[in-house]
Design a protein around this motif. Structure first.
Motif, PDB file in Angstrom:
ATOM      1  N   UNK A   1     -17.264  -3.689 -46.288  1.00  0.00           N
ATOM      2  CA  UNK A   1     -17.861  -2.299 -46.057  1.00  0.00           C
ATOM      3  C   UNK A   1     -17.649  -1.647 -44.703  1.00  0.00           C
ATOM      4  N   UNK A   2     -16.973  -2.109 -43.936  1.00  0.00           N
ATOM      5  CA  UNK A   2     -16.758  -1.670 -42.431  1.00  0.00           C
ATOM      6  C   UNK A   2     -15.619  -0.662 -42.792  1.00  0.00           C
ATOM      7  N   UNK A   3     -16.030   0.796 -41.989  1.00  0.00           N
ATOM      8  CA  UNK A   3     -14.863   1.717 -42.086  1.00  0.00           C
ATOM      9  C   UNK A   3     -14.426   1.580 -40.763  1.00  0.00           C
ATOM     10  N   UNK A   4     -12.958   1.701 -40.672  1.00  0.00           N
ATOM     11  CA  UNK A   4     -12.265   1.454 -39.132  1.00  0.00           C
ATOM     12  C   UNK A   4     -11.377   2.609 -38.980  1.00  0.00           C
ATOM     13  N   UNK A   5     -11.498   3.167 -37.912  1.00  0.00           N
ATOM     14  CA  UNK A   5     -10.831   4.462 -37.510  1.00  0.00           C
ATOM     15  C   UNK A   5     -10.406   4.480 -36.068  1.00  0.00           C
ATOM     16  N   UNK A   6      -9.172   4.936 -36.089  1.00  0.00           N
ATOM     17  CA  UNK A   6      -8.456   4.535 -34.704  1.00  0.00           C
ATOM     18  C   UNK A   6      -7.496   5.957 -34.577  1.00  0.00           C
ATOM     19  N   UNK A   7      -8.221   6.799 -33.787  1.00  0.00           N
ATOM     20  CA  UNK A   7      -7.608   8.285 -34.015  1.00  0.00           C
ATOM     21  C   UNK A   7      -6.639   8.470 -32.881  1.00  0.00           C
ATOM     22  N   UNK A   8      -5.762   9.334 -32.849  1.00  0.00           N
ATOM     23  CA  UNK A   8      -4.370   9.378 -31.924  1.00  0.00           C
ATOM     24  C   UNK A   8      -4.646  10.450 -30.719  1.00  0.00           C
ATOM     25  N   UNK A   9      -5.451  11.381 -30.796  1.00  0.00           N
ATOM     26  CA  UNK A   9      -5.569  12.172 -29.429  1.00  0.00           C
ATOM     27  C   UNK A   9      -7.090  12.585 -29.123  1.00  0.00           C
ATOM     28  N   UNK A  10      -7.162  13.422 -28.325  1.00  0.00           N
ATOM     29  CA  UNK A  10      -8.430  14.235 -27.946  1.00  0.00           C
ATOM     30  C   UNK A  10      -9.190  14.804 -29.065  1.00  0.00           C
ATOM     31  N   UNK A  11      -8.324  15.702 -29.938  1.00  0.00           N
ATOM     32  CA  UNK A  11      -8.928  16.462 -30.977  1.00  0.00           C
ATOM     33  C   UNK A  11      -9.248  15.678 -32.101  1.00  0.00           C
ATOM     34  N   UNK A  12      -8.345  14.843 -32.437  1.00  0.00           N
ATOM     35  CA  UNK A  12      -8.680  13.829 -33.668  1.00  0.00           C
ATOM     36  C   UNK A  12      -9.980  12.992 -33.118  1.00  0.00           C
ATOM     37  N   UNK A  13     -10.132  12.475 -32.063  1.00  0.00           N
ATOM     38  CA  UNK A  13     -11.279  11.503 -31.549  1.00  0.00           C
ATOM     39  C   UNK A  13     -12.449  12.438 -31.777  1.00  0.00           C
TER      40      UNK A  13
ATOM     41  N   UNK B   1       4.817   4.672 -39.869  1.00  0.00           N
ATOM     42  CA  UNK B   1       3.281   4.897 -40.044  1.00  0.00           C
ATOM     43  C   UNK B   1       2.722   4.341 -38.704  1.00  0.00           C
ATOM     44  N   UNK B   2       1.985   5.216 -37.980  1.00  0.00           N
ATOM     45  CA  UNK B   2       1.561   4.777 -36.707  1.00  0.00           C
ATOM     46  C   UNK B   2      -0.105   5.325 -36.718  1.00  0.00           C
ATOM     47  N   UNK B   3      -0.494   4.404 -35.782  1.00  0.00           N
ATOM     48  CA  UNK B   3      -1.936   4.808 -35.387  1.00  0.00           C
ATOM     49  C   UNK B   3      -2.384   4.903 -33.951  1.00  0.00           C
ATOM     50  N   UNK B   4      -3.616   5.539 -33.823  1.00  0.00           N
ATOM     51  CA  UNK B   4      -3.786   5.597 -32.371  1.00  0.00           C
ATOM     52  C   UNK B   4      -3.043   6.239 -31.295  1.00  0.00           C
ATOM     53  N   UNK B   5      -2.931   5.479 -30.043  1.00  0.00           N
ATOM     54  CA  UNK B   5      -1.890   6.115 -28.928  1.00  0.00           C
ATOM     55  C   UNK B   5      -0.643   6.047 -29.546  1.00  0.00           C
ATOM     56  N   UNK B   6      -0.186   5.067 -30.417  1.00  0.00           N
ATOM     57  CA  UNK B   6       1.240   4.861 -30.843  1.00  0.00           C
ATOM     58  C   UNK B   6       1.586   5.879 -31.725  1.00  0.00           C
ATOM     59  N   UNK B   7       0.624   7.063 -32.051  1.00  0.00           N
ATOM     60  CA  UNK B   7       1.378   8.088 -32.914  1.00  0.00           C
ATOM     61  C   UNK B   7       2.086   8.950 -31.935  1.00  0.00           C
ATOM     62  N   UNK B   8       2.041   9.238 -30.895  1.00  0.00           N
ATOM     63  CA  UNK B   8       2.891  10.043 -29.690  1.00  0.00           C
ATOM     64  C   UNK B   8       4.097   9.197 -29.693  1.00  0.00           C
ATOM     65  N   UNK B   9       4.198   7.819 -29.458  1.00  0.00           N
ATOM     66  CA  UNK B   9       5.366   7.226 -29.450  1.00  0.00           C
ATOM     67  C   UNK B   9       6.261   7.195 -30.672  1.00  0.00           C
ATOM     68  N   UNK B  10       5.559   7.397 -31.923  1.00  0.00           N
ATOM     69  CA  UNK B  10       6.250   7.439 -32.946  1.00  0.00           C
ATOM     70  C   UNK B  10       6.837   8.810 -33.322  1.00  0.00           C
ATOM     71  N   UNK B  11       6.498   9.942 -32.612  1.00  0.00           N
ATOM     72  CA  UNK B  11       6.596  11.339 -32.775  1.00  0.00           C
ATOM     73  C   UNK B  11       7.967  11.474 -31.820  1.00  0.00           C
ATOM     74  N   UNK B  12       7.898  10.886 -30.737  1.00  0.00           N
ATOM     75  CA  UNK B  12       9.121  10.776 -29.734  1.00  0.00           C
ATOM     76  C   UNK B  12      10.217   9.864 -30.343  1.00  0.00           C
ATOM     77  N   UNK B  13       9.934   8.834 -30.848  1.00  0.00           N
ATOM     78  CA  UNK B  13      10.860   7.888 -31.516  1.00  0.00           C
ATOM     79  C   UNK B  13      11.574   8.780 -32.865  1.00  0.00           C
ATOM     80  N   UNK B  14      11.068   9.581 -33.565  1.00  0.00           N
ATOM     81  CA  UNK B  14      11.375  10.198 -34.756  1.00  0.00           C
ATOM     82  C   UNK B  14      12.253  11.388 -34.110  1.00  0.00           C
TER      83      UNK B  14
ATOM     84  N   UNK C   1       1.210   0.024 -33.827  1.00  0.00           N
ATOM     85  CA  UNK C   1      -0.014  -0.176 -33.449  1.00  0.00           C
ATOM     86  C   UNK C   1      -0.126  -0.810 -32.091  1.00  0.00           C
ATOM     87  N   UNK C   2      -0.968  -0.312 -31.216  1.00  0.00           N
ATOM     88  CA  UNK C   2      -1.292  -0.785 -30.163  1.00  0.00           C
ATOM     89  C   UNK C   2      -2.457  -2.151 -30.107  1.00  0.00           C
TER      90      UNK C   2
END
Length: 317
Positions: A139-151, A200-213, A253-254
């Motif tokens: 029942x626990x929802x788990x959220x790991x946003x990527x940046x200021x706006x998403x948080x 597929x990336x989550x949290x701070x790793x979204x930026x790393x994934x964008x740069x890698x792409x 993921x971090x």
């Protein structure tokens, strides 16, 4: 589409949390905030100034904070607990399991300073197991946003969600995307269309994934890029739709490679559409003291590491 994904500046995700608290508190007077002596680090001073009667300073007594939050939820309040991620989970797991998750209390566990990017405070504070611990709780929802706006958006959205939530964010200033990026609990964000590989990336790793792409695109490799901000409930439909196009995947993921986003995705793939998957995550290790950039490089979470993982997955197709 990748050319349109650019940084609009840098702000810490914890600053986004503070902004979200300001916004939701003005909208909903049932929101209350508790802290374990870390109000400054969690960016809740504006809330304290504006709503002192809705603020509870518990001191360095995190287990007690969880019990108090459960009681406040029983009384119809929407409590947000605030402290570092290590103290929000590892130190108080029994209290969360027994007093919050088991009885499905409407408590929002808000955790800053997660992962390696905490930096110089070192291994004792750099929790890398928290996503796995929390997603295992029924029942626990788990959220790991990527940046200021998403948080900020997540901090607002969880007040409207009935049930316990773990919201994970970080310490350092980090690249931001556009302010109008949509956010919906449990709904992955498709950031770029591609045909060769799913990342597929989550949290701070979204930026790393964008740069890698972007680096992969220079070599003619087309990336289907998906921001998985909600680890649980996982957007299985988005994951499967992506890999059915591309035939292989990388998870970023971090966090420890065991128990987090990569494992969650692997469960979906093995049960529905098996494809080669590579993991960009910390390989069964604690961290150490260092700058965020140094630690991401050392522990295999750099942009170059995402590129290498993508090429390994492609070679296995």
């Amino acid at each position: 589409m990748l050319d349109n994904i650019k940084s609009t500046g840098k702000k810490a995700t914890r600053d986004g949390f503070g902004a979200g608290i300001d916004a939701i508190s003005a909208e909903n007077d049932q929101v209350v905030v508790l802290t374990a002596d870390l109000a400054g680090s969690l960016k809740i001073q504006n809330f304290i100034d504006n709503y002192p009667e809705r603020y509870f300073q518990i001191g360095i007594a995190e287990a007690n904070m969880m019990g108090i939050a459960a009681g406040l939820a029983n009384g119809g309040k929407i409590p947000y607990t605030t402290t570092f991620a290590n103290f929000s989970t590892g130190r108080v797991y029994d209290q969360i399991r027994q007093s919050i998750a088991y009885s499905h209390k409407n408590v929002k566990i808000c955790a800053s300073h997660a992962g390696l990017t905490l930096g110089e405070d070192g291994a004792t504070h750099q929790i890398l197991e928290d996503l796995g611990m929390m997603r295992m709780l029924p029942g626990m929802t788990v959220i790991n946003p990527c940046d200021y706006h998403q948080t900020k958006a997540a901090a607002i959205a969880i007040a409207h969600h009935d049930g316990p939530v773990y919201l994970r964010f970080g310490r350092p200033s980090w690249p931001m995307f556009t302010e109008d990026m949509p956010f919906e609990i449990g709904k992955a964000l498709h950031m770029a269309e591609g045909t060769d590989i799913s990342i597929f990336a989550t949290g701070h790793m979204v930026w790393q994934a964008v740069e890698a792409a972007k680096e992969l695109a220079k070599e003619g490799i087309s990336v289907d890029l998906v921001n998985i901000h909600t680890i649980k409930p996982l957007d299985e439909e988005a994951i499967l739709a992506s890999v059915k196009k591309t035939g292989c995947a990388v998870s970023c993921e971090e966090h420890n490679r065991m128990g987090g986003l990569g494992d969650a995705i692997a469960q979906v793939l093995t049960g529905n559409h098996p494809v080669p998957q590579e993991f960009v995550a910390v390989n069964d290790s604690f961290g150490e003291s260092g700058t965020p950039a140094e630690l991401l490089d050392k522990y295999g979470l750099s942009v170059a590491d995402v590129v290498k993982a993508a090429k390994r997955a492609l070679a296995r197709k």
